[in-house]
Scaffold this motif. Sequence first.
Motif, short mmCIF file in Angstrom:
data_model
loop_
_atom_site.label_atom_id
_atom_site.label_comp_id
_atom_site.label_asym_id
_atom_site.label_seq_id
_atom_site.Cartn_x
_atom_site.Cartn_y
_atom_site.Cartn_z
N LYS A 141 0.83 -1.21 0.00
CA LYS A 141 0.00 0.00 0.00
C LYS A 141 0.87 1.26 0.00
O LYS A 141 1.99 1.26 0.51
CB LYS A 141 -0.92 0.01 1.21
N PHE A 142 0.32 2.33 -0.55
CA PHE A 142 1.00 3.61 -0.56
C PHE A 142 0.61 4.38 0.70
O PHE A 142 -0.44 4.11 1.31
CB PHE A 142 0.64 4.40 -1.82
N PRO A 143 1.44 5.36 1.12
CA PRO A 143 1.15 6.09 2.36
C PRO A 143 -0.25 6.68 2.42
O PRO A 143 -0.89 6.66 3.48
CB PRO A 143 2.23 7.19 2.35
N TRP A 144 -0.74 7.18 1.29
CA TRP A 144 -2.06 7.81 1.30
C TRP A 144 -3.19 6.79 1.50
O TRP A 144 -4.34 7.18 1.74
CB TRP A 144 -2.29 8.62 0.02
N LEU A 146 -2.97 4.60 3.97
CA LEU A 146 -2.83 4.22 5.37
C LEU A 146 -3.39 5.32 6.27
O LEU A 146 -3.32 6.50 5.94
CB LEU A 146 -1.35 3.99 5.73
N SER A 147 -3.90 4.92 7.42
CA SER A 147 -4.33 5.90 8.42
C SER A 147 -3.10 6.57 9.03
O SER A 147 -1.96 6.13 8.84
CB SER A 147 -5.12 5.21 9.53
N ARG A 153 3.38 3.96 12.44
CA ARG A 153 3.96 2.63 12.64
C ARG A 153 5.00 2.34 11.57
O ARG A 153 6.08 1.79 11.84
CB ARG A 153 2.87 1.56 12.61
N THR A 154 4.69 2.73 10.33
CA THR A 154 5.64 2.56 9.24
C THR A 154 6.90 3.36 9.49
O THR A 154 8.02 2.90 9.25
CB THR A 154 4.99 2.98 7.91
N SER A 155 6.72 4.59 9.99
CA SER A 155 7.87 5.44 10.29
C SER A 155 8.77 4.80 11.35
O SER A 155 10.00 4.85 11.26
CB SER A 155 7.39 6.81 10.77
#
Length: 264
Positions: A141-144, A146-147, A153-155
């Motif tokens: 998935k792309f960042p946009w 994701l909530s 969490r990804t960061s």
Amino acid sequence: MVSAFVALDGVSHAYGARGGSGGTLAVDGLTISVNVGEFCAVVGPSGCGKSTLMKLATGLQFPFKGTVRIAGQVISQPVKIAGMAFQAPTLLPWRTTLDNLLLPLEIVEPHRSEIRRRKADYVARAEQLLTSVGLQGQGSKFPWELSGGMQQRTSLCRALIHEPQLLMLDEPFAALDAFTREELWCVIRDLHAARKITVILVTHDLREAVFLADRVFVMSARPGRVLVERPIELPRPRDLDVTFTPGFQDIVSELRSHIVRARQ
């Protein structure tokens, strides 16, 4: 006596001045030590130099007085053994979640030289990290898509992908709602417990500091220095229920009183 893993000794730093002195003092005579595997939090009034401390401890800025040592070495360049996460996740929108995680490996040696040859290993490491923070299967998935909580969490995963010995967190949960913030407290609590990594957290949230940290440093108003060093002796592992106990609330109240005095 074992020397501290992170040690700022009598550090002074100023902005807007040639040679680092003169200008506006951000921190002055700042002394902090953090041991291997310890989780420390830094709190204080706005503008007290908390973010400057983060830059000094990672070699993004250098003091005009005093010394900064990481793992016993005086810092003279950006610290490669550190990972950082900030209030804004700053994910690249054209890269998938997985590719955002892999970005540090494309930059930091020795991974940069090995990423083509070891791509499958690095992808497996990234997917394992995503699973550890509840993002299993989200790598495409792309960042946009994701909530805000999922992006943060990804960061965190991106900050850990190169397996740093030091994790620097600069108000990473401040922009999130209360429930998501508390979920991520537990995520970072579990990551710290599993990896035994040294963590320094800068935060305005005193509950966050007390819940996560082994020690809390309270800084003065600018120019920042340490006013109080408060050990947090609440037993680990800590569940969110501890935040409702009188002992926890007493520590939060005590820290708040120190900050009120620091602002005066």
